[in-house]
Design a protein around this motif. Structure first.
Motif, mmCIF file in Angstrom:
data_model
loop_
_atom_site.group_PDB
_atom_site.id
_atom_site.type_symbol
_atom_site.label_atom_id
_atom_site.label_comp_id
_atom_site.label_asym_id
_atom_site.label_seq_id
_atom_site.Cartn_x
_atom_site.Cartn_y
_atom_site.Cartn_z
ATOM 1 N N PRO A 169 -5.407 8.216 -22.442
ATOM 2 C CA PRO A 169 -5.105 7.770 -20.982
ATOM 3 C C PRO A 169 -5.714 9.016 -20.017
ATOM 4 C CG PRO A 169 -3.075 8.528 -21.794
ATOM 5 C CD PRO A 169 -3.992 8.500 -23.045
ATOM 6 N N LEU A 170 -6.974 9.420 -20.234
ATOM 7 C CA LEU A 170 -7.679 10.405 -19.510
ATOM 8 C C LEU A 170 -8.956 9.726 -19.026
ATOM 9 C CD1 LEU A 170 -6.993 13.202 -21.903
ATOM 10 C CD2 LEU A 170 -5.687 12.985 -19.879
ATOM 11 N N LEU A 171 -9.758 10.386 -17.908
ATOM 12 C CA LEU A 171 -11.041 10.181 -17.561
ATOM 13 C C LEU A 171 -11.429 11.675 -17.753
ATOM 14 C CD1 LEU A 171 -13.207 8.558 -16.514
ATOM 15 C CD2 LEU A 171 -12.242 9.296 -14.036
ATOM 16 N N LEU A 172 -12.199 11.961 -18.995
ATOM 17 C CA LEU A 172 -12.581 13.390 -19.451
ATOM 18 C C LEU A 172 -13.706 13.751 -18.444
ATOM 19 C CD1 LEU A 172 -13.072 13.128 -23.220
ATOM 20 C CD2 LEU A 172 -11.096 13.872 -21.916
ATOM 21 N N SER A 173 -13.606 14.985 -17.838
ATOM 22 C CA SER A 173 -14.722 15.626 -16.998
ATOM 23 C C SER A 173 -15.299 16.716 -17.949
ATOM 24 C CB SER A 173 -14.418 15.731 -15.635
ATOM 25 O OG SER A 173 -13.646 16.668 -15.609
ATOM 26 N N ALA A 174 -14.755 17.217 -18.937
ATOM 27 C CA ALA A 174 -15.235 18.366 -19.706
ATOM 28 C C ALA A 174 -14.622 18.257 -21.071
ATOM 29 C CB ALA A 174 -14.984 19.571 -18.933
ATOM 30 N N TYR A 175 -15.476 18.448 -22.271
ATOM 31 C CA TYR A 175 -14.944 18.557 -23.458
ATOM 32 C C TYR A 175 -15.650 20.020 -24.036
ATOM 33 C CZ TYR A 175 -12.797 17.545 -27.738
ATOM 34 O OH TYR A 175 -11.877 17.943 -29.141
ATOM 35 N N GLU A 176 -15.122 20.844 -23.925
ATOM 36 C CA GLU A 176 -15.866 22.238 -24.280
ATOM 37 C C GLU A 176 -15.084 22.764 -25.512
ATOM 38 O OE1 GLU A 176 -18.460 23.959 -22.272
ATOM 39 O OE2 GLU A 176 -18.370 21.921 -21.491
ATOM 40 N N GLY A 219 -18.577 17.777 -26.129
ATOM 41 C CA GLY A 219 -18.655 16.154 -26.035
ATOM 42 C C GLY A 219 -20.189 15.561 -25.857
ATOM 43 N N ASP A 220 -21.010 16.449 -25.349
ATOM 44 C CA ASP A 220 -22.346 15.857 -25.365
ATOM 45 C C ASP A 220 -23.361 16.428 -26.511
ATOM 46 O OD1 ASP A 220 -21.720 15.355 -22.405
ATOM 47 O OD2 ASP A 220 -22.074 17.649 -22.045
ATOM 48 N N GLY A 221 -22.804 16.904 -27.519
ATOM 49 C CA GLY A 221 -23.683 17.109 -28.860
ATOM 50 C C GLY A 221 -24.283 18.401 -28.363
ATOM 51 N N ASN A 222 -23.881 19.056 -27.333
ATOM 52 C CA ASN A 222 -24.786 20.286 -26.914
ATOM 53 C C ASN A 222 -24.063 21.703 -27.525
ATOM 54 O OD1 ASN A 222 -25.831 21.480 -23.497
ATOM 55 N ND2 ASN A 222 -26.112 22.174 -25.683
ATOM 56 N N LEU A 223 -24.843 22.352 -28.092
ATOM 57 C CA LEU A 223 -24.183 23.696 -29.081
ATOM 58 C C LEU A 223 -24.937 24.736 -28.577
ATOM 59 C CD1 LEU A 223 -22.000 23.317 -31.136
ATOM 60 C CD2 LEU A 223 -23.965 23.341 -32.947
ATOM 61 N N HIS A 224 -24.182 25.949 -28.048
ATOM 62 C CA HIS A 224 -24.869 27.102 -27.817
ATOM 63 C C HIS A 224 -24.831 28.106 -29.064
ATOM 64 C CE1 HIS A 224 -25.723 26.011 -23.766
ATOM 65 N NE2 HIS A 224 -24.594 25.727 -23.441
ATOM 66 N N VAL A 225 -25.798 28.259 -29.878
ATOM 67 C CA VAL A 225 -25.629 28.899 -30.942
ATOM 68 C C VAL A 225 -26.109 30.451 -30.761
ATOM 69 C CG1 VAL A 225 -26.672 29.337 -33.527
ATOM 70 C CG2 VAL A 225 -26.276 26.898 -32.488
ATOM 71 N N ASN A 226 -25.207 31.401 -30.761
ATOM 72 C CA ASN A 226 -25.685 32.676 -30.445
ATOM 73 C C ASN A 226 -25.364 33.629 -31.727
ATOM 74 O OD1 ASN A 226 -25.343 33.344 -27.195
ATOM 75 N ND2 ASN A 226 -24.386 31.443 -27.768
#
Lengths: 467, 467
Positions: A248-255, A379-386
């Motif tokens: 029961p949430l409206l997600l604005s970030a999933y990091e 949540g957008d499939g976006n990965l920072h690989v460092n």
């Protein structure tokens, strides 16, 4: 680069048709406007132009086209892929002086601004009416709206609002020939053939120069709840994601970030983890929640169902800021505590678990002493690989290795149908790797379009791909 | 149109390289597949091809390109602008047999389908998982996903979900040369140069043929509240809109219609208005409301503040359906009670009041005996302008007059920065009017792109514009 590179007839036309302060060749300005935040290429522009109006941009481009003068469009220069770098004697066209913001249209929920308006200034301009342009990221204090659009900027709120593309109703664009296009006005619906506006969004100034935009606005979001969860691994990060999306949430970030990122944040910023026991991965969730009881029930159920090993909900704005600081200090902490080699990739969400597992195996087998710090907008499939440089390795040797490793990482990205650049763009920095995401037929079509729209190749030449 | 129009070598290649049932020239099939819902042009295709695979589409197009055979792509044929009409001896390429739907990806919230999948079948396929592809309109039982994408379909839920464009992650497209492009896969973020996917969305099959798509899904919406309000005029419709957008509601529809529309619905369908007194305009609002008390307070305030003269909230699903029936029966009722001449236009929302007022003045001055029925998705700036044939006028005379009136209406549309086609597209029907919405420089760029991508002009020739 000498100013002799500009044809006399061109300089003559500039001095006759434009104000005296239109063009500068002052060395400090050349150094400043010749590059963006990508510190890889030495700036070497021939001159910097500062138009005040679309008409000036149009007349300038017509001249450049006639005299074959290469042009690099320049906004807030916060790019990370060298899309706004002038390293080969190009003329930089800065939109800095074009920062007009019209009054907010409170019936249409739109605002028309020039390309040089600063992102955060637009936020402030709209916030007084309870509205926002929901394009939001760390560099918003410097970045320009025109640059946001030319790079189809992302950020941490994409999971709720989508990319910049979704928040642009109309575009005014100047073509390589100096034609002014007014695309789509302030219309939500306009089904009259191919939507030319879309071509210019995300093409990094290689097809035309954005001079004005009509931005779509939305209500400022309600009160945000911020949660931090501890989970064992990437598989658990994704299980929790699937669950949170039905909560029961409206997600604005999933990091998410790994223990290695947290360790470096703690070393550099002296921040404390809210949890007693260490964990493999951490998830930061920001969301609007209208039903507090339902959220509480969901939270308890996370523990009961074994979806998280620990978790906390911020009880105040300062606690929320503390949790966000853990995530937002990562980039800075990696650079402060070592030398990171960065990649900004994306994958289909359903491929993330297998991809991360293969990536882990690859590094263990080939570069066992390297420390890999993973984080991102998962949540957008976006990965920072460092990849962090080991202390035992010389910098030059490390960079040679990472160049090779990038080919291997991008092969894996291709295998799983991913992108070599989720948000940052291609510019000069990722050009050599473009074929890992774009197939030959796509590259050929991109070249066909570029040649058709900019036959003399004056617009940001050499960026994205060579034609 | 005789089949002799197809070159022998082409027919030979078809019979050798494709299944026996690949091509038909059966007259009833030619009549059926040669047109869409636009009943203006006589169908005259030379043959109909029914590929089963993308490979067949690719090989067919390569042959058509080599032999200069014009191709009309054909989906569910529910179009209203003759975009899928084959009136000049073209080969129709029907996607009917390509209706495969893959399993729903429950982690990514996506589904991959072939272009011939029926929109409503996709809804049913996803609903079992609590998910939906929120592209929704009256013809969903027949329309194909490929056609939805090729026309960037709109509908009544655009105010909440946006256009089809927003719900397409990946596209598989076959070019005029028979190349297969896989564009963007299943990625939310992919900043690697111009987004070619966008070129094919909304270009009505003139640049390539969509064969598969990865659709983005979202949660099925929660319980919807339905309201009907009576207000005096268009200005009041817009005042209420501004207010409703700030109300404790998540709007999914904001529709309006005039008293003239309601009168014809009542005549034809014998439906009752829920209000005792007549009113100039009516507004139907559908919205999710999580806080019932806040909604009640908002409703009372509407009366107190004089924003509405009457209003009702559906207390059950059947009452909601009754209110929706008033809106959804309009098209049918206009056709059943007279001869409407239809236009589907859009305006910037802030221009609607002035536009409607000038439109009214125009008709009063020039065609005082004509009845004008206005309705539409006014929250998106989308207005359906229906001019009813007066009983005293012959049909031919009426049509000649409306042709002239269209030029006047579209001049007004241009004056206010609107679009001559909000949703229906251009096809053949609106081609002669395209320049009212697209400036000469835009038209030239559209032609440049078409020539670059389809040099022999085999893809849906003559649709949208001539090259």
């Amino acid at each position: 680069m000498s100013t002799a590179a500009l044809p006399d007839a061109f300089l003559q036309a500039i001095s006759e048709g434009f104000p005296p302060d239109f063009l500068t060749r002052e060395p400090s300005e050349l150094a400043e406007y010749g590059r963006d935040w990508t510190r890889v290429y030495a700036p070497a522009p021939v001159a910097i132009a500062f138009p005040r109006t679309t008409d000036e941009v149009a007349r300038l481009l017509a001249l450049c086209n006639a005299h074959r003068v290469a042009v690099v469009p320049s906004g807030g220069r916060t790019g990370l892929a060298a899309g706004a770098v002038a390293a080969k004697g190009e003329l930089v066209l800065s939109l800095r002086r074009m920062n007009r913001m019209d009054p907010v249209d409170l019936l249409g929920n739109t605002v028309r601004v020039q390309a040089g308006a600063v992102t955060e200034a637009v936020h402030q301009h709209c916030a007084q009416h309870g509205l926002t342009w929901p394009v939001d990221f760390a560099s918003k204090g410097s970045s320009h709206v025109g640059g946001n659009i030319a790079t189809n900027a992302g950020g941490v709120k994409v999971i709720r609002y989508g990319l910049t593309r979704q928040w642009v109703l109309g575009l005014q664009v100047v073509t390589a020939q100096g034609q002014v296009l007014e695309l789509n006005g302030a219309l939500e619906k306009n089904n009259t053939g191919a939507d030319l506006r879309q071509l210019f969004i995300g093409s990094e100034g290689t097809l035309g120069i954005i001079t004005e935009a009509t931005l779509k606005l939305t209500r400022l979001p309600g009160k945000q709840e911020v949660f931090l969860f501890a989970v064992p691994d990437v598989a658990a990060v994704l299980r929790l994601f699937r669950d949170a999306r039905q909560a029961p949430l409206l997600l604005s970030a999933y990091e998410f970030f790994t223990d290695k990122c947290l360790a470096r944040v703690q070393r550099h910023r002296k921040l404390r983890s809210p949890f007693d026991a260490p964990s493999g991965c951490y998830v930061l969730v920001e969301a609007e929640a209208t039903d507090a009881a339902a959220v509480e029930a969901w939270l308890s159920s996370l523990f009961e169902r074994g979806l998280v090993t620990d978790g906390t909900q911020a009880q105040s704005a300062s606690q929320a800021a503390e949790l966000w600081a853990l995530r937002e200090s990562i980039s800075e902490s990696l650079s402060a505590t070592g030398l990171p080699h960065k990649n900004d990739i994306s994958l289909p969400i359903s491929a993330l678990e297998s991809f991360c597992s293969e990536l882990d195996q690859f590094f263990r087998a080939r570069y066992p002493s390297w420390e890999i710090c993973l984080f991102g907008h998962i949540g957008d499939g976006n990965l920072h690989v460092n990849v962090m440089k080991p202390d035992t390795l010389e910098k030059a040797e490390f960079l040679a290795h990472t160049k090779q490793a990038d080919h291997d990482i991008f092969s894996l990205v291709r295998k799983y149908g991913g992108s070599i650049s989720a948000e940052h763009g291609i510019g000069l920095l990722k050009k050599d790797y473009l074929s890992y995401t774009r197939a030959p037929a796509e590259l050929e079509l991109l070249r066909t379009l570029k040649r058709a729209m900019d036959p003399h190749g004056i617009l940001n030449p050499g960026k994205i791909l060579d034609t």
